[in-house]
Design a protein around this motif. Structure first.
Motif, PDB file in Angstrom:
ATOM      1  N   GLU A 259       5.848   9.955  -6.804  1.00  0.00           N
ATOM      2  CA  GLU A 259       6.857  10.050  -7.640  1.00  0.00           C
ATOM      3  C   GLU A 259       6.471  10.441  -8.904  1.00  0.00           C
ATOM      4  N   SER A 260       5.545   9.781  -9.390  1.00  0.00           N
ATOM      5  CA  SER A 260       5.525   9.854 -10.779  1.00  0.00           C
ATOM      6  C   SER A 260       4.578  11.026 -11.186  1.00  0.00           C
ATOM      7  N   GLY A 261       4.037  11.834 -10.377  1.00  0.00           N
ATOM      8  CA  GLY A 261       3.332  13.034 -10.403  1.00  0.00           C
ATOM      9  C   GLY A 261       1.799  12.929 -10.286  1.00  0.00           C
TER      10      GLY A 261
ATOM     11  N   ILE B  17      -4.244  10.956  -7.119  1.00  0.00           N
ATOM     12  CA  ILE B  17      -4.305   9.591  -6.745  1.00  0.00           C
ATOM     13  C   ILE B  17      -3.537   9.023  -5.243  1.00  0.00           C
ATOM     14  N   ALA B  18      -2.536   9.623  -5.473  1.00  0.00           N
ATOM     15  CA  ALA B  18      -1.544   9.289  -4.053  1.00  0.00           C
ATOM     16  C   ALA B  18      -2.271   9.770  -3.029  1.00  0.00           C
ATOM     17  N   ALA B  19      -2.888  11.244  -3.019  1.00  0.00           N
ATOM     18  CA  ALA B  19      -3.575  11.665  -1.794  1.00  0.00           C
ATOM     19  C   ALA B  19      -4.914  10.839  -1.371  1.00  0.00           C
ATOM     20  N   VAL B  20      -5.460  10.421  -2.492  1.00  0.00           N
ATOM     21  CA  VAL B  20      -6.737   9.673  -2.306  1.00  0.00           C
ATOM     22  C   VAL B  20      -6.410   8.341  -1.413  1.00  0.00           C
ATOM     23  N   ILE B  21      -5.481   7.517  -2.311  1.00  0.00           N
ATOM     24  CA  ILE B  21      -5.036   6.128  -1.601  1.00  0.00           C
ATOM     25  C   ILE B  21      -4.529   6.380  -0.249  1.00  0.00           C
TER      26      ILE B  21
ATOM     27  N   ILE C 252       0.864  -1.333  -0.003  1.00  0.00           N
ATOM     28  CA  ILE C 252      -0.018  -0.034  -0.068  1.00  0.00           C
ATOM     29  C   ILE C 252       0.859   1.246  -0.121  1.00  0.00           C
ATOM     30  N   VAL C 253       1.852   1.489   1.133  1.00  0.00           N
ATOM     31  CA  VAL C 253       2.644   2.624   1.135  1.00  0.00           C
ATOM     32  C   VAL C 253       3.559   2.846  -0.227  1.00  0.00           C
ATOM     33  N   GLY C 254       4.174   1.271  -0.780  1.00  0.00           N
ATOM     34  CA  GLY C 254       4.934   1.542  -1.711  1.00  0.00           C
ATOM     35  C   GLY C 254       4.326   1.932  -2.803  1.00  0.00           C
ATOM     36  N   GLY C 255       2.931   1.748  -3.061  1.00  0.00           N
ATOM     37  CA  GLY C 255       2.044   2.367  -4.141  1.00  0.00           C
ATOM     38  C   GLY C 255       1.735   3.637  -3.912  1.00  0.00           C
TER      39      GLY C 255
END
Ligand SMILES: [Zn+2]
Ligand SMILES: [Zn+2]
Lengths: 199, 226
Positions: A88-90, A94-98, A79-82
């Protein structure tokens, strides 16, 4: 004529009808559901569910959530890795939602439920300003949103299974779903009307 | 929409009631537990909690018809959303599509029984049951029949409600697709739009038709009958 104290009025958790608290065996006069109010009742059940949920949350973070096989190369991501990869890919939204759904919401929910469960048995004097009902209500509304990542994995796994590229769910999906399931049970087993005792 | 605040009863320490039925005129806010007295309000308006602003109840003189129409429409859109592809992608010369049932069936195929079952329940079984029960319930109320059955239906509905997660699934579809941008060509299917309509109807009904309003309507209907 019956004379009742405002403190002795309780709300049925099922149909919301107002009932008079008669002690141990309250049955709702409208729908017949039992309404518990006493502290020595039922917190054990909620604790058991909550502890199960917290335990399940550990493997949910240690094991991979998503296993991607691309041209024979297998990649596993937690989960954290994702979240880190998306960040990092910008893909900040999505990163914030997850992050919100898989980290913030579950941990907040654990903390609030632990706080409420302890508070029911050992009321602390100075926390009267916090509206505990609002707190509980918040966990109920926000709680299910932690399922987002599990659904995303389910969608990707169903969609991407070609001979060169394949995505399958990881062990963490089961652990995470179990954690969400037991947190929801813990919240439902927690009897809100207990909160009123130490107002 | 106009609304009116209610009489604030919290200062009353002890009150006298004729009998237990007088409790029907009291209402406790489900968010902050403030006690209120229920007063008649105009058609199409709502009454809000004086302390936290939460909607306590609404009055809609045509609740049965509105409820029936909305839940039937929702059921139709739900059927479309489950039968057709939600999304179709083109990737490395391959074409793939998914339907809602395929998402949990593929979990089963890969041995993820618990997650598969949970997804099947919160995305398919419960939403379907909830709206089927709502249609039945509003039909009963319209025909003024089934006092006992309507009670059981309402109790069942209040248990299932927190376990219906199509709105969350809709957001998850968008998240999954954003992750695929750049790798695949994405075409939204008809079921996606049906799901959007279904979720909007669901949100509208959750906001506007509270189960307690249906309980109030049910009591009123079967009281008149006696
Ligand atoms: Zn009740
Ligand atoms: Zn309130």
């Amino acid at each position: 004529m019956i004379e009742v104290d405002e403190k002795d009025l309780i709300r049925c958790p099922v149909c919301e009808a107002v009932n008079i608290d008669r002690g141990r065996d309250n049955r709702c006069r409208r729908c017949g559901s039992p309404i518990y109010r006493y502290t020595h009742f039922k917190t054990e059940k909620s604790w058991a569910y909550l502890i199960t949920a917290i335990i399940a949350y550990v493997p949910a973070n240690l094991y991979p959530m998503l296993v991607t096989t691309q041209f024979g190369k297998t990649e596993e991501s937690t989960i954290v890795g994702g979240i880190i990869v998306m960040w990092e890919s910008g893909s900040y939204p999505i990163a914030a939602v997850i992050f919100f759904a898989s980290i913030l919401v579950p941990i907040m929910k654990f903390l609030i439920l632990v706080y409420l469960l302890i508070n029911v048995k050992y009321p602390m004097g100075k926390d009267k300003k916090i509206n505990k009902h609002k707190l509980y209500y918040m966990t109920e509304v926000v709680g299910p949103w932690s399922m987002i990542d599990v659904f995303v994995v389910a969608i990707l796994a169903a969609l991407i299974h070609m001979h060169n590229v394949e995505i399958i769910a990881g062990t963490a999906a089961t652990a995470f779903a179990l954690s969400v399931f037991f947190t929801l049970l813990a919240a439902q087993a927690f009897d809100e009307s207990l909160i009123k005792e130490n107002h | 929409m106009a609304f009116r605040y209610l009489i604030y009863l919290v200062t009353i320490i002890a009150m006298k009631l004729e009998n237990e039925d007088a409790l029907d005129h009291l209402i406790i806010c489900d968010q902050c537990r403030t006690l209120h007295e229920e007063i008649p309000i105009e058609d199409g308006t709502k009454a809000c909690c004086i302390k936290c602003g939460n909607v306590l109840y609404r009055y809609d003189s045509r609740l049965t018809d509105h409820g029936l129409a909305l839940s039937l429409t929702a059921l139709i859109f739900f059927a479309v959303a489950n039968f057709f592809p939600i999304v179709q992608i083109e990737m490395l010369g391959n074409e793939q599509f998914i339907t809602i049932p395929m998402t949990f069936l593929s979990l089963f195929e890969n041995g993820f029984y618990f997650v598969g079952l949970m997804c099947a329940v919160v995305l398919f079984l419960f939403p379907l049951t909830i709206f089927a029960l709502l249609v039945l319930l509003f039909l009963l109320l319209k025909l003024k029949k089934g006092e006992e059955l309507s009670r059981s239906l309402l109790i069942g509905l209040s248990f299932m409600k927190p376990w219906s997660m199509n709105d969350i699934f809709l957001i998850s579809i968008l998240v999954a697709l954003v992750k695929l941008i750049g790798y695949a060509q994405i075409h939204m299917g008809i079921a996606f739009w049906a799901l959007v309509v279904f979720v909007l109807l669901d949100i509208y009904m959750t906001k506007h038709i509270h189960l307690k309003d249906i309980w109030m309507l049910r009591e009123q209907i079967f009281m008149e009958k006696e």
